[in-house]
Design an enzyme around this catalytic site. Structure first.
Site, PDB file in Angstrom:
ATOM      1  CG  ASP A 197      18.186 -63.365  55.109  1.00 57.63           C
ATOM      2  OD1 ASP A 197      18.580 -64.467  54.944  1.00 57.63           O
ATOM      3  OD2 ASP A 197      18.573 -62.281  54.527  1.00 57.63           O
ATOM      4  N   GLY A 198      14.841 -62.945  57.885  1.00 57.20           N
ATOM      5  CA  GLY A 198      14.062 -62.831  59.424  1.00 57.20           C
ATOM      6  C   GLY A 198      12.804 -63.842  59.531  1.00 57.20           C
ATOM      7  CG  HIS A 200      -3.027 -80.544  82.063  1.00 57.98           C
ATOM      8  ND1 HIS A 200      -3.895 -81.199  81.081  1.00 57.98           N
ATOM      9  CD2 HIS A 200      -2.500 -81.657  82.713  1.00 57.98           C
ATOM     10  CE1 HIS A 200      -3.859 -82.387  81.101  1.00 57.98           C
ATOM     11  NE2 HIS A 200      -2.869 -82.737  81.887  1.00 57.98           N
ATOM     12  CG  HIS A 209       9.785 -51.938  56.150  1.00 57.03           C
ATOM     13  ND1 HIS A 209       8.868 -51.628  56.720  1.00 57.03           N
ATOM     14  CD2 HIS A 209      10.814 -52.339  56.920  1.00 57.03           C
ATOM     15  CE1 HIS A 209       9.084 -51.654  57.959  1.00 57.03           C
ATOM     16  NE2 HIS A 209      10.426 -52.281  58.432  1.00 57.03           N
ATOM     17  N   GLY A 226       3.238 -59.820  59.338  1.00 54.13           N
ATOM     18  CA  GLY A 226       3.874 -58.776  60.009  1.00 54.13           C
ATOM     19  C   GLY A 226       4.882 -59.438  60.874  1.00 54.13           C
ATOM     20  CB  SER A 248      -2.575 -85.025  78.349  1.00 52.32           C
ATOM     21  OG  SER A 248      -1.558 -85.982  78.869  1.00 52.32           O
ATOM     22  CG  HIS A 275      15.100 -53.593  56.603  1.00 51.72           C
ATOM     23  ND1 HIS A 275      14.469 -54.771  55.979  1.00 51.72           N
ATOM     24  CD2 HIS A 275      14.602 -53.325  57.777  1.00 51.72           C
ATOM     25  CE1 HIS A 275      13.592 -55.264  56.871  1.00 51.72           C
ATOM     26  NE2 HIS A 275      13.420 -54.660  58.149  1.00 51.72           N
ATOM     27  NE  ARG A 278      -7.702 -84.357  82.123  1.00 41.98           N
ATOM     28  CZ  ARG A 278      -6.372 -85.368  82.072  1.00 41.98           C
ATOM     29  NH1 ARG A 278      -5.500 -85.364  81.089  1.00 41.98           N
ATOM     30  NH2 ARG A 278      -6.282 -86.019  83.223  1.00 41.98           N
ATOM     31  CG  LEU A 291       9.704 -61.073  60.148  1.00 44.09           C
ATOM     32  CD1 LEU A 291      11.004 -60.681  60.332  1.00 44.09           C
ATOM     33  CD2 LEU A 291       9.358 -61.199  58.777  1.00 44.09           C
ATOM     34  CG  HIS A 306       9.399 -56.188  56.382  1.00 42.12           C
ATOM     35  ND1 HIS A 306       9.658 -57.325  56.817  1.00 42.12           N
ATOM     36  CD2 HIS A 306      10.534 -55.778  55.428  1.00 42.12           C
ATOM     37  CE1 HIS A 306      10.589 -57.973  56.238  1.00 42.12           C
ATOM     38  NE2 HIS A 306      10.889 -57.072  55.290  1.00 42.12           N
ATOM     39  CG  HIS A 330       4.313 -78.812  83.464  1.00 38.77           C
ATOM     40  ND1 HIS A 330       5.395 -78.438  83.611  1.00 38.77           N
ATOM     41  CD2 HIS A 330       4.172 -79.582  82.542  1.00 38.77           C
ATOM     42  CE1 HIS A 330       6.284 -79.070  82.656  1.00 38.77           C
ATOM     43  NE2 HIS A 330       5.339 -79.865  82.010  1.00 38.77           N
ATOM     44  CD  GLU A 370       3.963 -76.447  72.668  1.00 37.17           C
ATOM     45  OE1 GLU A 370       3.893 -77.451  73.654  1.00 37.17           O
ATOM     46  OE2 GLU A 370       5.224 -76.310  72.044  1.00 37.17           O
TER      47      GLU A 370
END
Length: 690
Positions: free
Chosen positions: A179-180, A483, A37, A138, A407, A284, A380, A140, A77, A495, A434
């Site tokens: 932008d990516g 869970h 690139h 890499g 939880s 690009h 848990r 994005l 890139h 879930h 997440e």
């Protein structure tokens, strides 16, 4: 070709000469590799020059100086931009132990071998491969989210270690994005949290060139990015021309003077600047072509017949500027740290351990053990108890959940939350983010801390990229997933994870551990924190699991080897039952009944395929003898992968469909997770083996 290029003699001033060196090195490397690139490095060469030559606090002779500014190339890139700068800055290579090798981090020969097998200049920057690369980028959006974690880490380290007169940590974090990055949702998640936390040490430089692979960004991306970031609580500055060094310096100075919020600098650039393809999508992701390279060099006033040309004095001037600023700062910091060591020896020793990737001596002594209990507790719950037993002994342990800590049981009790008011807090609140959570945790891990994250296993899909990158970078990030099965019950198939264990196990270098009772949880957490180069996914249950009576069973220490003989028989077994997680007590119950029936049966706990596969052939044979073909594996997840352990004559009690919304007992009966079904399949496997 744009008509904005200045052909006057003044254009050959040292600044422009260095900038054009960066541009032409990128052009030549991509052209020789016939891959890469070129357009973005050409456009952003002035930005990289202004930042590295005039602002960035780093010492090329000591590239792992703890209080250096961090530079993240989120537009991975455009890797040649970073490689060219590392070369011109004279950054020295260090090995995994931080010792100098006597080689440059990136030599001119390395640049000539861009994207070739075994080179230090791969297609996208890779942490641990090339000195000076702070994180692997890499995909994005990952880099800018890593940068948020790095900025949080600086604040956390300052809160913990800084004392009056001893500002050990006050560095800045810069990320170059495009932008990516801005289109990827992870950047919005990370920016929102950074604005909420007012991370004033964080600066994203946004290359707004309005070009993507398919063409103009007008095809799909017309929002006002600056207004969005202002809504996030960021300071937004604008530089209308990437070639305007004065404007770049002014924006960077304004960032440095800002103390109450992160900064976004929006820079307008022309992709492939100076080339026949300037401003087009063709600049690009493909070489300019021999004719295009020659035409561009002519436009720059550059020798057209020279490749990988670094004019006399450019490298010397560039490296002298970077080192001239960075070396005195680094030497002053080292002197400060030695004075600090005399006044605060315990804190200095603590940081020595962090820098070496080690934890305080004796922390394992705090690991809890759990008495046999037929009712037991959810893994848990056990995980939360282990975490809280260890946290007081590991100050670098920091983490939280995606709005799920009640939880996932991952809050450290009695400890503050990391916030604007308290940078020393160790409980992180990621919100329902997440994807950013995983990448931010990787940024924390890249900055001496020991982070963990937590969410439900079914949401691991939102975190695939940062988990994969943690494995590529060999970061000891701990990903807690609770869970973990149809044991979620009434919440239903949306879930109830089915395929998720298989997809995590498929990631090379990730240790996925699904412990079968509370004592296996304790060992699993220990292994995750003992790790220095391997991320760990801890897979924990919502429902209670009996704590096994180990008086007639093997110790949970067997988790260390991934799989172990939990209960055995006299002589060679006729059948082997294999269980993980919440199904392990069920398998033990079936094993006991098979023994009562006079059959020679063995039960194997297999919490970690990753660890078991790392054992030698003799150990693996001792656990799963080839001669014993009658095998049954029981797990509340998909069957994919279990064939390697049960073979052609074996059977599995696994999930071939999604789950259902119902009480757990009903689900276990519906899907065959009963002692009678396991015993039936064991008899059938024995019959087939005969």
């Amino acid at each position: 070709m744009p008509d904005t290029i200045d052909h006057s003699p003044e254009r050959l001033a040292p600044d422009v000469l260095a900038i054009d060196t960066i541009r032409t090195l990128a052009m030549d490397a991509v052209q020789k590799a016939n891959s890469g690139h070129p357009g973005t490095p050409m456009a952003l060469a002035p930005v990289a020059y202004a930042l590295w030559h005039d602002v960035l606090r780093t010492d090329p002779a000591c590239p792992d100086w703890p209080n250096r500014d961090r530079f993240v190339l989120s537009v991975g890139h455009a890797s040649m931009l970073l490689y060219a700068v590392l070369h011109l800055a004279g950054v020295e290579e260090i090995d995994a132990q931080g010792a100098k090798t006597g080689k440059p981090a990136v030599s001119l020969e390395d640049i000539e071998n861009f994207r070739q097998l075994g080179s230090k200049t791969p297609g996208h920057p890779e942490y641990r491969m090339t000195t000076g690369v702070e994180t692997t980028t890499g995909p994005l959006g990952q880099g800018v989210a890593n940068a948020v974690g790095m900025a949080m880490a600086e604040q956390a380290l300052a809160a913990h270690f800084n004392r009056e007169g001893f500002p050990l940590f006050d560095h800045a974090v810069y990320a170059l994005c495009g932008d990516g990055d801005m289109m990827e949702g992870i950047s919005g998640e990370a920016a929102s949290l950074a604005g909420h936390l007012r991370l004033s040490n964080l600066c994203w430089i946004y290359d707004s060139n309005t070009i993507s692979i398919e063409g103009s960004t007008d095809l799909a991306f017309t929002e006002d990015v600056g207004a969005r970031f202002q809504a996030y609580g960021w300071q937004v500055l604008h530089v209308d021309d990437a070639n305007d060094l004065g404007a770049l310096h002014g924006a960077l100075a304004q960032f440095q003077a800002t103390t109450d919020r992160p900064t976004l600098i929006v820079v307008r650039s022309v992709i492939g600047w100076g080339s026949p393809r300037a401003g087009s999508a063709k600049a690009h992701g493909e070489p300019l072509g021999e004719d295009g390279v020659r035409a561009t060099k002519a436009a720059y006033g550059w020798p057209q017949d020279k490749s990988f040309f670094v004019p006399d004095g450019v490298k010397e001037s560039f490296s002298a500027a970077v080192a001239g600023r960075g070396r005195p700062l680094r030497e002053a910091w080292e002197a400060l740290f030695e004075r600090y060591r005399a006044v605060y020896p315990a804190l200095a020793a603590e940081f020595d351990l962090l820098r070496a990737g080690r934890l305080p001596e004796g922390w394992q002594d705090a690991l809890p053990s759990f008495a046999p209990d037929a009712k037991g507790l959810a893994s848990r719950e056990a995980g939360g108890k282990v975490l809280n037993a260890l946290a007081p002994h590991i100050p670098a342990l920091i983490g939280g959940a995606a709005d799920l800590s009640p939880s996932t049981k991952t809050e450290i009790t009695g400890v503050a939350s990391f916030s604007v008011a308290d940078r020393g807090g160790r409980n992180l609140h990621f919100g329902v983010r997440e994807h950013a959570m995983g990448a931010i945790a990787n940024g924390l891990a890249l900055s001496y801390l020991r982070p963990y994250t937590a969410t439900f296993l079914v949401f691991a899909d939102y975190m695939r990229a940062p988990i994969r990158l943690a494995a590529i970078m060999e970061l000891p990030t701990v990903f807690v997933f609770t869970h973990d099965s149809i044991g979620v019950g009434e919440d239903g198939p949306t879930h109830q994870p089915i395929e998720h264990l298989a997809t995590l196990r498929a990631i090379p270098g990730l240790d996925t551990i699904r412990p079968g009772d509370a004592n296996e949880v304790s060992v699993a957490w220990r292994l995750a924190l003992e790790s220095t180069h391997t991320p760990t996914a801890l897979i924990l249950s919502r429902q209670a699991i009996p704590t096994l009576d180990r008086s007639n069973l093997a110790s949970a220490e067997g988790v260390v080897r991934g799989a172990y003989v939990l209960g055995d028989c006299e002589g060679e077994p006729e059948v082997i039952l294999i269980g993980t997680g919440s199904e392990l007590p069920l398998v033990v119950s079936a094993w006991e009944e098979l023994k009562n029936q006079g059959l020679r049966a063995r039960v194997v706990s297999m919490p970690s395929w990753h660890r078991f596969e790392a054992q030698d052939a003799a150990y693996r044979e001792s656990v799963l003898p080839h001669a014993v073909r009658a095998r049954v594996a029981v797990e509340q997840g998909g069957a994919l992968g279990w064939d390697r352990y049960v073979g052609l004559d074996g059977a599995t009690v696994t999930m071939a469909t999604f789950g259902a919304s119902a009480p757990l007992a009903k689900l276990q009966e519906k899907f065959g997770y009963t002692r009678d079904n396991v015993i039936k399949l064991a008899h059938e496997a024995i019959a087939r083996g005969r």
